[in-house]
Write an enzyme that holds these catalytic residues in place. Structure first.
Site, mmCIF file in Angstrom:
data_model
loop_
_atom_site.group_PDB
_atom_site.id
_atom_site.type_symbol
_atom_site.label_atom_id
_atom_site.label_comp_id
_atom_site.label_asym_id
_atom_site.label_seq_id
_atom_site.Cartn_x
_atom_site.Cartn_y
_atom_site.Cartn_z
ATOM 1 N N GLN A 158 0.809 -1.218 0.000
ATOM 2 C CA GLN A 158 0.000 0.000 0.000
ATOM 3 C C GLN A 158 0.840 1.264 0.000
ATOM 4 O OE1 GLN A 158 -1.531 -1.061 4.052
ATOM 5 N NE2 GLN A 158 -1.350 1.139 4.436
ATOM 6 N N CYS A 213 -5.089 0.640 3.893
ATOM 7 C CA CYS A 213 -5.179 -0.771 4.243
ATOM 8 C C CYS A 213 -6.584 -1.312 4.063
ATOM 9 C CB CYS A 213 -4.710 -0.981 5.674
ATOM 10 S SG CYS A 213 -5.632 -0.023 6.907
ATOM 11 N N HIS A 231 -6.182 -1.111 11.582
ATOM 12 C CA HIS A 231 -5.568 -1.695 10.393
ATOM 13 C C HIS A 231 -6.447 -2.824 9.882
ATOM 14 C CE1 HIS A 231 -2.455 -2.562 7.552
ATOM 15 N NE2 HIS A 231 -2.153 -3.748 8.069
ATOM 16 N N ASN A 288 -1.056 -9.393 4.748
ATOM 17 C CA ASN A 288 -0.931 -7.960 4.985
ATOM 18 C C ASN A 288 -0.719 -7.238 3.655
ATOM 19 O OD1 ASN A 288 -0.763 -5.567 6.394
ATOM 20 N ND2 ASN A 288 0.928 -6.181 7.691
#
Length: 331
Positions: A133, A139, A274, A296
């Site tokens: 990102q 996120c 997040h 992630n």
């Protein structure tokens, strides 16, 4: 101080140029930069000035001390050098976490036994590659897109890369705020109502822009979203059996420094900041065999090639991973 670190492609020519660049700099007199220079070379970073070099080296050294303290306190996971290790936690939070709190997590009691066994959608080739990102609090968009990409691959057998930038630029009416943060569940609402384009047609630039949807390009969607049920770790495991799940967690400093192992933290989960994607779980005998597999969006240089194993725990789980904002696309 403004963040001046530039991430560049890991090409041989860049490596040679970096070595020449570093050798030409005046060595700062007050800070040991040897460990940091190894970090710079490993992650192909260039610095703006000798002052910037010293500033980053101080932060890096402090982070390494902190990581050592984390490792002394527990043995389930390892903290240490990764591609984010030259950022203070304040800088890291500003650039990589949602400035908008995703949710205030509420603890839930487990209402039924957790399923035993394991599921890893990566092993079934249904998880798209880890993305990055960059310095944008997007996120929430990456979590929504990663979940949709996996669900689409499960349904059709086709790997497509959907556009996070479209969500950043175009979903403001859904209470999202671009690089300042948003909600993974609101992002999926946008896709239900508007569908979404491909990243090749609407590429990611890691900054806010005006909405630029191209009506002549193909768009993809799904019918509805579904919240995990029950709202606890049992519900999340059940959801993962069906498809990867878009989830929210609270990130603290030790998570920034995560390198590998089963992540545990009993002091996080009150303020979810997040969004990530749970793509699997292992729930077998032994505490080291009870974790969620989480994708992630900080690139493959963080964690276990971009993934983290998070302890399942009880109720709403480690750092609130099994909360009421955890959602699944339904076709």
């Amino acid at each position: 101080m403004a963040l001046k670190t530039l991430f560049v492609a890991a090409l041989a020519t860049v490596g040679i140029g970096l070595t020449l660049y570093l050798s030409s700099q005046e060595s700062p007199s007050k800070t040991d930069v040897s460990g940091y220079l190894a970090h710079v070379r490993k992650y192909n970073k260039l610095m703006g000035s000798p002052q910037e070099l010293e500033y980053r080296a101080k932060i890096f050294n402090d982070n390494m001390i902190f990581a050592g303290q984390v490792n002394k306190k527990q043995s389930s996971f390892v903290a240490g050098d990764n591609q984010l290790a030259d950022l203070s936690f304040s800088e890291f939070s500003q650039n990589f976490l949602s400035k908008k709190t995703i949710a205030k997590e509420i603890k839930h009691l487990t209402s039924e036994p957790k399923l035993q066994g394991r599921k890893d959608w990566r092993a079934e080739n249904k998880v798209t590659p880890v993305k990055n990102q960059g310095s944008c609090g997007s996120c929430w968009a990456f979590s929504a897109v990663a979940t949709l990409e996996a669900a689409y691959a499960i349904k059709t057998g086709e790997f497509l890369s959907f556009s996070e930038q479209e969500l950043v630029d175009c979903s403001g009416d859904y209470e999202n705020e671009g690089c300042n943060g948003g909600m993974n569940t609101f992002a999926l609402d946008y896709i239900v109502d508007n569908k979404i384009g491909l990243s090749k047609d609407y590429p990611y630039v890691a900054r806010d822009q005006a909405c630029k949807i191209k009506p002549d390009k193909p768009r993809y969607g799904f019918k509805a979203k579904e919240t995990i049920n029950p709202i606890d770790v049992s519900g999340l495991i059940k959801g993962i059996e069906e498809t990867p799940v878009s989830v929210a967690i609270e990130v603290q400093r030790d998570f920034q420094m995560y390198k590998g192992g089963v992540y545990t933290n009993n002091l996080c989960g009150e303020n979810l900041n997040h969004a990530v994607t749970a793509v699997g779980y292992v729930n077998e005998e032994g505490k080291d065999n009870q974790y969620f597999i989480v994708k992630n969006s900080w690139g493959s240089g963080w964690g276990e090639e971009g993934f983290v194993r998070m302890a399942i725990g009880e109720g709403s789980g480690t750092c609130g991973i099994a909360s009421d904002v955890d959602v699944i696309p339904k076709f």
